[in-house]
Design an enzyme around this catalytic site. Structure first.
Site, PDB file in Angstrom:
ATOM      1  CE  LYS A 124      -3.727  -2.405   0.642  1.00 54.96           C
ATOM      2  NZ  LYS A 124      -3.367  -3.979   0.774  1.00 54.96           N
ATOM      3  CE  LYS A 159      -5.735   1.156  -0.207  1.00 54.49           C
ATOM      4  NZ  LYS A 159      -5.773   0.646  -1.645  1.00 54.49           N
ATOM      5  NE  ARG A 209      -2.115  -6.902  -9.529  1.00 52.71           N
ATOM      6  CZ  ARG A 209      -2.200  -7.946  -8.669  1.00 52.71           C
ATOM      7  NH1 ARG A 209      -1.547  -9.131  -8.735  1.00 52.71           N
ATOM      8  NH2 ARG A 209      -2.866  -7.517  -7.325  1.00 52.71           N
ATOM      9  NE  ARG A 224      -7.143  -6.994 -10.052  1.00 52.06           N
ATOM     10  CZ  ARG A 224      -6.389  -6.689  -9.299  1.00 52.06           C
ATOM     11  NH1 ARG A 224      -5.971  -7.632  -8.297  1.00 52.06           N
ATOM     12  NH2 ARG A 224      -5.666  -5.464  -9.243  1.00 52.06           N
ATOM     13  NE  ARG A 232     -14.459  -6.086  -0.587  1.00 49.41           N
ATOM     14  CZ  ARG A 232     -14.604  -7.138   0.082  1.00 49.41           C
ATOM     15  NH1 ARG A 232     -13.666  -7.392   1.009  1.00 49.41           N
ATOM     16  NH2 ARG A 232     -15.910  -8.083   0.304  1.00 49.41           N
ATOM     17  CG  ASP A 272      -3.462  -3.925  -7.664  1.00 50.67           C
ATOM     18  OD1 ASP A 272      -3.124  -4.634  -8.778  1.00 50.67           O
ATOM     19  OD2 ASP A 272      -3.759  -4.423  -6.573  1.00 50.67           O
ATOM     20  CD  GLU A 280      -3.539  -2.735  -2.820  1.00 48.00           C
ATOM     21  OE1 GLU A 280      -2.596  -3.948  -3.085  1.00 48.00           O
ATOM     22  OE2 GLU A 280      -4.370  -2.855  -2.273  1.00 48.00           O
ATOM     23  CG  ASN A 282      -0.352  -6.384  -5.416  1.00 47.74           C
ATOM     24  OD1 ASN A 282      -0.699  -6.358  -4.272  1.00 47.74           O
ATOM     25  ND2 ASN A 282      -0.756  -5.217  -6.345  1.00 47.74           N
TER      26      ASN A 282
END
Length: 319
Positions: A124, A159, A209, A224, A232, A272, A280, A282
Site C-alpha cells: 500500500k 483500508k 492488475r 478485475r 472491491r 494495481d 498498489e 504488489n
C-alpha cells in the site's frame, strides 16, 4: 536449473488459476527441475540457512497434479534460484522468513523477489513514492485527521496496510454513514496506521492488475470488475477478471516504475491501477498469470521464466 519455490502448501493450490503453478509448469517444460518448501521448513543452523525441500514431479492430472520426492535438508545456496511465492499476511513470521532469506543470499542464494526489497515495499505505502500517479491519499492513525480527509473529499476508501484480496476495505460516501465505526475499527481506536484514498469512480470499469517482469510490462492487464453493489474488484472478493490491452496511461505508469523496481531486486511486480491512478504495488506473490494467458493468448509464465533464466545467467557470469 534447479528452482526452489517457497510457497504455501501445494495441497491448497487451485491449479486452473494459480500463478505459481503456471511458473512451475513452464519451468518443467523448459527442462528445469522444481522443488518446493514452506516457510516453516527453513532453518539456520551452524550459521547456514537450509530448508527441508521436496522435488516435485508434475503429473498433468487436474486433481493429483503433483508427486513428491523424498524431503531433504538442503542449503538454499545450492539452488540456481529460490522463488519467494508465499502469500500474505505480511506479519512478523513473514518478516522473519525474509530475514533468513537475506542470510541465505549472503551465502550465495539467488532469491526472487529480493527479500529486502519485499520488506521495503509495503504494497500500500509503496505508491507514495510515485505521487504523480496517485489519487489524494492520507496515511494516519489519527481519527481527527481521517475524519477531516473524508470531510474534504466526500467519498473515501479506507483500508488496512497489511491486507490482501480486498480484506478490510471500506467505502464511506458523502453522508458519512458508519465513518466513526469504520475508522475506529480499522485503527483500533487510533493505535494502528491505515490508508485513506479519494474514491475513484473508474473502479466500475475494473481494478487493473498490470504485471511487470524484470522492468517490462506484460502487454495485457487483467481488469478485475466489481459485481453488484460490491466496491472491491479483487477476484477473492467476487470480482470478474477481464484481460485487456494496456492503455497509454497504463503503459506510462508501468514503464516509469518498472526499471526502477527491477533495479531494486523486484523481478515480478503487480501494479494495481484504477482509471488513471496507481493504487498498489504488489511484490509478495503477484498473480493473474493464467487469466491473462487464457483470455489474451499471451504466455505470461514463459515471459517470467525466460526473465528468470536471464537473471540467473547474468549472476552466474558475474560470479
Amino acid at each position: 536449473m534447479k528452482i526452489a519455490f517457497l510457497a504455501d502448501p501445494l495441497s491448497g493450490f487451485k491449479i486452473y488459476k494459480d500463478s505459481t503453478f503456471a511458473m512451475m509448469r513452464e519451468a518443467v517444460r523448459r527442462g528445469h527441475r522444481i522443488f518446493a518448501f514452506e516457510q516453516r521448513h527453513m532453518a539456520l543452523e551452524d550459521g547456514i540457512v537450509t530448508a527441508d525441500v521436496t522435488e516435485i514431479t508434475l503429473t498433468g492430472e487436474p486433481d493429483e497434479w503433483y508427486r513428491l520426492g523424498a524431503q531433504q535438508s538442503t542449503r538454499l545456496s545450492e539452488f540456481d534460484a529460490v522463488l519467494e511465492r508465499k502469500d500474505p499476511p505480511f506479519d512478523m513470521e513473514y518478516v522473519y522468513g525474509t530475514q533468513l532469506l537475506d542470510i541465505a543470499e549472503a551465502q550465495g542464494a539467488r532469491v526472487f523477489n529480493k527479500p529486502s526489497a519485499i520488506r521495503d515495499h509495503n504494497e500500500k505505502l509503496a505508491i507514495l513514492q510515485f505521487p504523480q500517479f496517485t489519487s489524494p491519499t492520507l496515511v494516519s492513525s489519527d481519527l481527527a485527521r481521517l475524519r477531516a480527509f473524508h470531510a474534504q473529499h466526500g467519498d473515501v476508501i479506507f483500508k488496512p496496510l497489511d491486507g490482501m484480496g480486498g480484506a478490510g476495505i471500506f467505502r464511506i460516501k458523502a453522508d458519512g454513514m458508519n465513518l466513526g465505526s469504520v475508522i475506529e475499527m480499522l485503527t483500533e481506536l487510533g493505535t494502528r496506521t491505515i490508508m485513506a484514498q479519494k474514491y475513484i469512480p473508474a473502479i466500475v470499469h475494473g481494478d487493473k492488475r498490470i504485471l511487470v517482469i524484470d522492468g517490462k510490462p506484460v502487454p495485457f492487464a487483467l481488469a478485475r470488475i466489481p459485481q453488484g453493489d460490491e466496491v472491491r474488484g479483487n477476484l477473492a472478493a467476487g470480482g470478474i477478471g477481464r484481460a485487456q490491452p494496456l492503455t497509454e496511461r497504463d503503459r506510462e505508469i508501468a514503464e516509469a516504475l518498472g526499471p526502477l523496481l527491477a533495479a531494486r531486486g523486484l523481478l515480478l511486480v503487480g501494479l494495481d491501477v484504477i482509471g488513471e491512478f496507481l493504487t498498489e504495488v504488489n511484490v509478495t506473490s503477484p498473480t493473474c498469470f493464467q487469466e491473462i494467458t487464457d483470455q489474451a493468448g499471451f504466455d505470461v509464465a514463459a515471459m517470467f521464466i525466460e526473465a528468470l533464466e536471464c537473471r540467473v545467467g547474468q549472476a552466474a557470469g558475474q560470479g
